[in-house]
Each structure stands twice: as structure tokens, then as C-alpha cells.
Design a protein around this motif. Sequence first.
Motif, PDB file in Angstrom:
ATOM      1  N   VAL A 176       0.772  -1.259   0.070  1.00 57.20           N
ATOM      2  CA  VAL A 176       0.070  -0.106  -0.016  1.00 57.20           C
ATOM      3  C   VAL A 176       0.907   1.247   0.061  1.00 57.20           C
ATOM      4  N   TYR A 177       1.759   1.064   0.799  1.00 59.17           N
ATOM      5  CA  TYR A 177       2.831   2.415   0.903  1.00 59.17           C
ATOM      6  C   TYR A 177       3.530   2.562  -0.451  1.00 59.17           C
ATOM      7  N   GLU A 178       3.843   1.524  -1.090  1.00 56.22           N
ATOM      8  CA  GLU A 178       4.654   1.755  -2.415  1.00 56.22           C
ATOM      9  C   GLU A 178       3.639   2.331  -3.210  1.00 56.22           C
ATOM     10  N   LYS A 179       2.373   1.944  -3.311  1.00 55.04           N
ATOM     11  CA  LYS A 179       1.268   2.608  -4.307  1.00 55.04           C
ATOM     12  C   LYS A 179       1.323   3.939  -3.855  1.00 55.04           C
ATOM     13  N   VAL A 180       1.201   4.575  -2.712  1.00 56.49           N
ATOM     14  CA  VAL A 180       0.926   5.761  -2.156  1.00 56.49           C
ATOM     15  C   VAL A 180       1.917   6.705  -2.638  1.00 56.49           C
ATOM     16  N   CYS A 181       3.381   6.178  -2.507  1.00 54.17           N
ATOM     17  CA  CYS A 181       4.529   6.906  -2.481  1.00 54.17           C
ATOM     18  C   CYS A 181       4.621   7.142  -4.140  1.00 54.17           C
ATOM     19  N   LYS A 182       4.563   6.009  -4.902  1.00 57.23           N
ATOM     20  CA  LYS A 182       4.844   6.187  -6.428  1.00 57.23           C
ATOM     21  C   LYS A 182       3.770   7.021  -6.900  1.00 57.23           C
ATOM     22  N   ASN A 183       2.626   6.984  -6.519  1.00 59.72           N
ATOM     23  CA  ASN A 183       1.672   7.904  -7.056  1.00 59.72           C
ATOM     24  C   ASN A 183       1.550   9.352  -6.418  1.00 59.72           C
ATOM     25  N   SER A 184       2.350   9.721  -5.594  1.00 61.25           N
ATOM     26  CA  SER A 184       2.702  10.956  -5.091  1.00 61.25           C
ATOM     27  C   SER A 184       3.262  12.001  -6.040  1.00 61.25           C
ATOM     28  N   ASP A 185       2.831  13.255  -5.828  1.00 60.96           N
ATOM     29  CA  ASP A 185       3.657  14.519  -6.670  1.00 60.96           C
ATOM     30  C   ASP A 185       4.776  14.790  -5.768  1.00 60.96           C
ATOM     31  N   SER A 186       5.046  14.492  -4.817  1.00 65.67           N
ATOM     32  CA  SER A 186       6.273  14.847  -3.931  1.00 65.67           C
ATOM     33  C   SER A 186       7.451  13.990  -4.190  1.00 65.67           C
ATOM     34  N   SER A 187       8.592  14.457  -4.574  1.00 67.83           N
ATOM     35  CA  SER A 187       9.725  13.688  -4.800  1.00 67.83           C
ATOM     36  C   SER A 187      10.224  13.007  -3.362  1.00 67.83           C
ATOM     37  N   GLU A 188       9.887  13.889  -2.544  1.00 69.19           N
ATOM     38  CA  GLU A 188      10.338  13.429  -1.023  1.00 69.19           C
ATOM     39  C   GLU A 188       9.609  12.183  -0.849  1.00 69.19           C
ATOM     40  N   GLU A 189       8.484  12.074  -0.936  1.00 69.97           N
ATOM     41  CA  GLU A 189       7.686  11.160  -0.516  1.00 69.97           C
ATOM     42  C   GLU A 189       7.752   9.962  -1.345  1.00 69.97           C
ATOM     43  N   ARG A 190       8.099  10.138  -2.630  1.00 63.62           N
ATOM     44  CA  ARG A 190       8.553   9.071  -3.599  1.00 63.62           C
ATOM     45  C   ARG A 190       9.719   8.316  -2.916  1.00 63.62           C
ATOM     46  N   ARG A 191      10.633   9.262  -2.455  1.00 63.28           N
ATOM     47  CA  ARG A 191      11.984   8.867  -2.064  1.00 63.28           C
ATOM     48  C   ARG A 191      11.846   7.880  -0.842  1.00 63.28           C
ATOM     49  N   ARG A 192      10.870   8.195   0.153  1.00 63.37           N
ATOM     50  CA  ARG A 192      10.550   7.390   1.209  1.00 63.37           C
ATOM     51  C   ARG A 192      10.549   6.334   1.241  1.00 63.37           C
ATOM     52  N   TYR A 193       9.535   5.601   0.181  1.00 60.24           N
ATOM     53  CA  TYR A 193       9.421   4.213   0.072  1.00 60.24           C
ATOM     54  C   TYR A 193      10.745   3.545  -0.309  1.00 60.24           C
ATOM     55  N   GLN A 194      11.452   4.384  -1.349  1.00 61.34           N
ATOM     56  CA  GLN A 194      12.858   3.491  -1.690  1.00 61.34           C
ATOM     57  C   GLN A 194      13.554   3.463  -0.524  1.00 61.34           C
ATOM     58  N   ILE A 195      13.826   4.500   0.324  1.00 62.22           N
ATOM     59  CA  ILE A 195      14.701   4.379   1.636  1.00 62.22           C
ATOM     60  C   ILE A 195      14.247   3.326   2.324  1.00 62.22           C
ATOM     61  N   ILE A 196      13.077   3.079   2.534  1.00 61.57           N
ATOM     62  CA  ILE A 196      12.542   1.965   3.596  1.00 61.57           C
ATOM     63  C   ILE A 196      13.056   0.636   3.028  1.00 61.57           C
ATOM     64  N   MET A 197      13.009   0.576   1.650  1.00 55.24           N
ATOM     65  CA  MET A 197      13.338  -0.799   0.854  1.00 55.24           C
ATOM     66  C   MET A 197      14.786  -0.806   0.949  1.00 55.24           C
ATOM     67  N   ARG A 198      15.519   0.185   1.046  1.00 54.36           N
ATOM     68  CA  ARG A 198      17.024  -0.032   0.906  1.00 54.36           C
ATOM     69  C   ARG A 198      17.507  -0.116   2.201  1.00 54.36           C
ATOM     70  N   LYS A 199      16.873   0.294   3.078  1.00 55.68           N
ATOM     71  CA  LYS A 199      17.572   0.288   4.505  1.00 55.68           C
ATOM     72  C   LYS A 199      17.072  -0.995   5.288  1.00 55.68           C
ATOM     73  N   TYR A 200      15.937  -1.254   4.948  1.00 53.03           N
ATOM     74  CA  TYR A 200      15.448  -2.707   5.913  1.00 53.03           C
ATOM     75  C   TYR A 200      14.812  -3.753   4.903  1.00 53.03           C
ATOM     76  N   ILE A 201      14.450  -3.573   3.773  1.00 53.70           N
ATOM     77  CA  ILE A 201      13.458  -4.701   3.309  1.00 53.70           C
ATOM     78  C   ILE A 201      14.622  -5.335   2.183  1.00 53.70           C
ATOM     79  N   ASN A 202      15.101  -4.694   1.220  1.00 52.95           N
ATOM     80  CA  ASN A 202      15.919  -5.408   0.103  1.00 52.95           C
ATOM     81  C   ASN A 202      16.870  -6.368   0.721  1.00 52.95           C
ATOM     82  N   GLU A 203      17.332  -7.418   0.108  1.00 53.76           N
ATOM     83  CA  GLU A 203      18.165  -8.450   0.499  1.00 53.76           C
ATOM     84  C   GLU A 203      19.694  -7.845   0.926  1.00 53.76           C
TER      85      GLU A 203
END
Length: 172
Positions: free
Chosen positions: A102-129
Motif C-alpha cells: 500500500v505504501y509503495e502505491k501511495v508513494c509512487k503516485n505522489s507528486d512529492s519527490s520526497e514522498e516517492r523517495r521515502r518508500y525507496q529509503i525504507i526498501m533499501r535500509k530494511y527490506i531489500n536483500e
Amino acid sequence: MEVKVNELSEKQLDELIERIVISIRKDREEERKQFKKYAEHNTSLLLRYYHKLKGHTNSVKEQLEADQDTFWNHNWLDLSALMQNKAKTVKLMDHVDYALEVYEKVCKNSDSSEERRRYQIIMRKYINENRQSDQEIADYFDKDRTTINRNCKEAIKDLSVIIFGVDMLNYW
């Protein structure tokens, strides 16, 4: 000295009621703040231990398959408490995965570059292998580490709303 309610004037009763209402409101506000604080802390822990919890859920599925029709599966051997704990972990991690989608969809559809970046930060810091440090993420986005930390905290707040629901909102 004991005072009976019928001995108080209307004005005294109104003042007493107002004090009680104010006290109850303060207590409720404090409870909401504590809940929000704990929810954000718990979201941070869920992210920090995401891979360990996912590993645990995978072991549950493997254990259930391996234990089928064995000694451990007999009715007289009660492992229900252990399995309940494992089942809770599986359900929780399914919910976390859903919240991340859900968060990925929200961030990817945002007009804010900062909000789009937030999801990627979470993925890079915590989720990605291959998880990355704050500095590696900052270098990737060509941002200062403090910006990455701020974005990460905001992402955790956002995810907390998705994971824990309306109780995260202070205005109700």
C-alpha cells in the motif's frame, strides 16, 4: 470531612464536572500520544527485524509440512501455544507486507519527490536483500544523511498509520 453531593451548589457541581472532564481529556490525550509513540517504535522494530521475522514465518510453513503425519502432529501432544505464537508472526508479517505494498502505491503516485523517495529509503535500509547504510542511501540519492534520516522517520510514521490504523491519528 465527607461532603455529600446534595450539599454542593449547582455552581460547585458544574466546576467539579468541568475539572473531571478536563482531567479525562488530558488522560486520553496522553494515551493517544503514548500509543502513537509505541506504534512508531514497533513499526521501526518490525522493519529492523523484517528479515528475521520473515525467516521465522518460512520456518513455520516448512515445519508444518514436515510435521504432518508425524509424532508431533498427534492430538495428545499439545503444541498449540507455540503454534499460536508462530501463527501470529505469520499473520503479522503478511500484514506488514500488505502495508508495504500500500505504501509503495501511495508513494509512487505522489507528486512529492520526497514522498516517492521515502518508500525507496525504507526498501533499501530494511527490506531489500542487500540492505544499505544511511550513508550509502544518501550517496545514491545525492542527499545529506540527515535528509535520509528525516525521510526514514517520516516513512515510519506513514507506515505506522497503515499498519496500526486510525489510532495513529491524533485529531479524532
